[in-house]
Design an enzyme around this catalytic site. Structure first.
Site, PDB file in Angstrom:
ATOM      1  N   SER A  14      28.405  53.802  48.694  1.00  0.00           N
ATOM      2  CA  SER A  14      28.463  55.147  49.290  1.00  0.00           C
ATOM      3  C   SER A  14      29.858  55.745  49.143  1.00  0.00           C
ATOM      4  CB  SER A  14      28.047  55.094  50.758  1.00  0.00           C
ATOM      5  OG  SER A  14      29.001  54.416  51.535  1.00  0.00           O
ATOM      6  N   ASN A  15      30.886  54.897  49.113  1.00  0.00           N
ATOM      7  CA  ASN A  15      32.249  55.419  48.901  1.00  0.00           C
ATOM      8  C   ASN A  15      32.476  55.785  47.445  1.00  0.00           C
ATOM      9  OD1 ASN A  15      33.872  55.289  51.522  1.00  0.00           O
ATOM     10  ND2 ASN A  15      32.710  53.377  51.500  1.00  0.00           N
ATOM     11  N   MET A  97      34.231  43.293  47.671  1.00  0.00           N
ATOM     12  CA  MET A  97      34.293  42.168  48.604  1.00  0.00           C
ATOM     13  C   MET A  97      34.676  40.881  47.883  1.00  0.00           C
ATOM     14  SD  MET A  97      33.714  43.925  51.145  1.00  0.00           S
ATOM     15  CE  MET A  97      33.515  42.814  52.502  1.00  0.00           C
ATOM     16  N   ASN A 114      43.010  50.362  48.133  1.00  0.00           N
ATOM     17  CA  ASN A 114      41.841  49.767  48.792  1.00  0.00           C
ATOM     18  C   ASN A 114      41.492  50.566  50.035  1.00  0.00           C
ATOM     19  OD1 ASN A 114      39.855  47.667  49.487  1.00  0.00           O
ATOM     20  ND2 ASN A 114      41.301  47.079  51.097  1.00  0.00           N
ATOM     21  N   HIS A 116      39.923  50.290  53.688  1.00  0.00           N
ATOM     22  CA  HIS A 116      39.633  49.246  54.685  1.00  0.00           C
ATOM     23  C   HIS A 116      39.292  49.904  56.018  1.00  0.00           C
ATOM     24  CE1 HIS A 116      39.614  45.336  56.489  1.00  0.00           C
ATOM     25  NE2 HIS A 116      40.577  45.634  57.326  1.00  0.00           N
ATOM     26  N   ASP A 156      44.866  43.271  52.731  1.00  0.00           N
ATOM     27  CA  ASP A 156      44.885  44.450  53.625  1.00  0.00           C
ATOM     28  C   ASP A 156      46.269  44.728  54.213  1.00  0.00           C
ATOM     29  OD1 ASP A 156      41.600  43.497  54.798  1.00  0.00           O
ATOM     30  OD2 ASP A 156      42.166  44.836  53.167  1.00  0.00           O
TER      31      ASP A 156
END
Ligand code: GRF
Length: 204
Positions: A14-15, A97, A114, A116, A156
């Site tokens: 979806s992103n 992932m 990224n 997050h 992250d």
């Protein structure tokens, strides 16, 4: 001068769809998505890419393990494929992932970003939304958020590019919070891509 974007996905995409739509609406500046990579054959994001006539590439860790090869082989050879076939200006991890080792990150350092679903310094790693929700229900937090950041080998932890706080609301179900987060993700990711490409933001 168009700038080449390679998007890495593992799931629904979806992103990725938000990026495809933003490009169509001229909201990615000079950016154009030239390849979508998935580490899962079943990722619906591959269908989204095909429907947008974007080339796709699937490479799974299972293939490597079945061939007696390592994660480092996977990361290094994926990096080589992306570099040699695209010479990308930007790599976007959109629901990717798979933790990328230095064998990949160092090759593209400064041009990997990224998405997050948490704020800087909080809830690093997988299942961030579930953990935020549990902490909210335990009275340990009243908000969470979303960030887009530069990728470094520490998961992250790279320099944030854009962040947005998201409130946890009394009576929220986990799905309510997830939906509120996804709406923000779909807004913030295209903006971050444009910012990095147009303003030559650096990871330093
Ligand atoms: C997003 O919530 C992203 O932040 C997380 O995985 C989800 C990917 O969703 N890493 P999609 O595949 O883009 O729909």
């Amino acid at each position: 001068m168009t700038k080449k974007i390679v998007v890495l996905i593992s799931g629904s995409g979806s992103n990725l769809q938000a990026l495809i739509d933003a490009e169509r609406q001229g909201e990615l500046g000079s950016g154009t998505i030239t390849l979508v990579v998935s580490n899962k054959k079943s990722a619906y994001g591959l269908t989204r890419a095909a429907e947008a006539s974007i080339p796709t590439h699937v490479r799974t860790l299972k293939e490597y393990k079945d061939a007696g090869k390592t994660r480092e082989d996977f990361d290094r050879e994926l990096a080589e494929h992306i570099e040699e076939s695209q010479h990308p200006d930007l790599i976007v991890l959109a629901g990717w992932m798979h933790i990328l080792s230095p064998a990949f990150v160092d090759r593209f350092r400064g041009k990997i970003i990224n998405l997050h679903p948490a704020l800087p310094g909080e809830l690093d790693g997988a299942h961030a939304i579930d953990r935020a929700y549990s902490e909210f229900k335990a009275g340990e937090r009243t908000k969470t958020g979303v960030m887009v950041h530069f990728v470094i080998p520490e998961v992250d932890k790279g320099k944030p590019i854009l962040t947005q706080d998201i409130p946890c609301v009394e009576g929220d179900s986990l799905e309510d919070l997830e939906n509120r987060i996804h709406v923000v993700e779909h807004e913030i990711l295209p903006k971050a891509v444009k910012l990095v490409l147009e303003d030559n933001l650096s990871a330093a």
